[in-house]
Design an enzyme around this catalytic site. Sequence first.
Site, PDB file in Angstrom:
ATOM      1  N   HIS A  99       4.321 -10.320  17.942  1.00  0.00           N
ATOM      2  CA  HIS A  99       4.278  -9.778  19.312  1.00  0.00           C
ATOM      3  C   HIS A  99       2.828  -9.699  19.810  1.00  0.00           C
ATOM      4  CE1 HIS A  99       8.008  -7.594  17.747  1.00  0.00           C
ATOM      5  NE2 HIS A  99       8.472  -8.245  18.786  1.00  0.00           N
ATOM      6  N   MET A 124       7.235 -13.653  10.921  1.00  0.00           N
ATOM      7  CA  MET A 124       7.277 -12.216  11.209  1.00  0.00           C
ATOM      8  C   MET A 124       8.460 -11.904  12.107  1.00  0.00           C
ATOM      9  SD  MET A 124       3.431 -10.939  11.559  1.00  0.00           S
ATOM     10  CE  MET A 124       2.282 -11.222  10.232  1.00  0.00           C
TER      11      MET A 124
HETATM   12  P1  AMP Z   1      11.633  -9.374  20.131  1.00  0.00           P
HETATM   13  O1  AMP Z   1      10.953  -8.052  20.143  1.00  0.00           O
HETATM   14  O2  AMP Z   1      12.148  -9.777  18.784  1.00  0.00           O
HETATM   15  O3  AMP Z   1      12.634  -9.543  21.242  1.00  0.00           O
HETATM   16  O4  AMP Z   1      10.488 -10.448  20.449  1.00  0.00           O
HETATM   17  C1  AMP Z   1       9.714 -10.379  21.612  1.00  0.00           C
HETATM   18  C2  AMP Z   1       8.934 -11.666  21.768  1.00  0.00           C
HETATM   19  O5  AMP Z   1       8.090 -11.856  20.631  1.00  0.00           O
HETATM   20  C3  AMP Z   1       9.849 -12.904  21.838  1.00  0.00           C
HETATM   21  O6  AMP Z   1       9.328 -13.819  22.791  1.00  0.00           O
HETATM   22  C4  AMP Z   1       9.745 -13.465  20.448  1.00  0.00           C
HETATM   23  O7  AMP Z   1       9.977 -14.856  20.377  1.00  0.00           O
HETATM   24  C5  AMP Z   1       8.307 -13.135  20.093  1.00  0.00           C
HETATM   25  N1  AMP Z   1       8.135 -13.133  18.633  1.00  0.00           N
HETATM   26  C6  AMP Z   1       8.862 -12.450  17.718  1.00  0.00           C
HETATM   27  N2  AMP Z   1       8.450 -12.739  16.473  1.00  0.00           N
HETATM   28  C7  AMP Z   1       7.423 -13.635  16.593  1.00  0.00           C
HETATM   29  C8  AMP Z   1       6.579 -14.318  15.674  1.00  0.00           C
HETATM   30  N3  AMP Z   1       6.689 -14.152  14.364  1.00  0.00           N
HETATM   31  N4  AMP Z   1       5.641 -15.147  16.172  1.00  0.00           N
HETATM   32  C9  AMP Z   1       5.506 -15.322  17.514  1.00  0.00           C
HETATM   33  N5  AMP Z   1       6.272 -14.712  18.429  1.00  0.00           N
HETATM   34  C10 AMP Z   1       7.215 -13.877  17.982  1.00  0.00           C
END
Ligand code: AMP
Length: 277
Positions: free
Chosen positions: A34, A181
């Site tokens: 994030h 992650m």
């Molecule tokens: P989430 O909180 O899981 O909905 O993720 C929020 C944003 O962070 C989304 O655009 C995800 O694709 C991105 N995201 C989550 N994990 C990663 C990661 N390991 N590397 C890059 N972006 C991530």
Amino acid sequence: MQVVKTISEIRKIRPKLAEPVGFVPTMGYLHQGHLSLVRYARVENRSLVVSIFVNPTQFGPSEDFERYPRDTECDLALLENERVDIVFMPSAAEMYPPRFNSWVEVSHVTERLEGASRPGHFKGVTTVVCKLFNILQPNVAYFGQKDAQQALVIKKMVAELNMDLKIVTLPTVRESDGLAMSSRNTYLNPKERQAALVLHQALNLAQKLFSEGERDASRLRREMLSLIGKEPLAKPDYVSVADTETLEELDTLTLPALVSLAVKIGKTRLIDNVMLE
Ligand code: AMP
């Protein structure tokens, strides 16, 4: 940094924000993946808004909405440290008032992979992201390649519904041993954490076979499944080698191709992907 919980409050603030306004939507329990989006967006924009909202409508009835990890205090400290201007943190009631009945749906690309395994998931995602775009009016929004299908679906929604903002996708951030992650990694016990490496190993195997000249996509899928099969704690949901635009499974590898997989490690469902270019 201002923490805003209501739509009426953000509507008053938004006209005063210097443009461009960058936006990073999240479900919180923030990690370096994030934060990589937040850092990138901070450099590119004069104002930066991050949302934290565990969106109930994108979870199926038997999924982990209730136990999804949450740590608002820690998230806010991390975001303050990244010089975020606004954190938008609405309640579920604020986003979905009684008798809420309006949905945004992208068809076709949402019917495969995550969409096939999690019926209704993308309807929840596109609806909440559209609402957040309407509420926050960002100029640019940032998504992770970790959720490759989600990024594709959002880009399609924005293009086809003529939404006036730019979507940027940024690379997947991994632990030093290769595990992508994810907030859900916190569910893994030490044995499962070790077993979870099989996702990255399977993707590496696909990349290796491809670099050695393999162009039979079904062989890639077979070899990945066979590797996952050797890990007793892992149960594959899908393994895919697909066209990056349509997400249709490929017979013969043409580039670029999206290699993606979902695997259950114990009770925890993890996803990962790599692009062959
Ligand atoms: P989430 O909180 O899981 O909905 O993720 C929020 C944003 O962070 C989304 O655009 C995800 O694709 C991105 N995201 C989550 N994990 C990663 C990661 N390991 N590397 C890059 N972006 C991530």
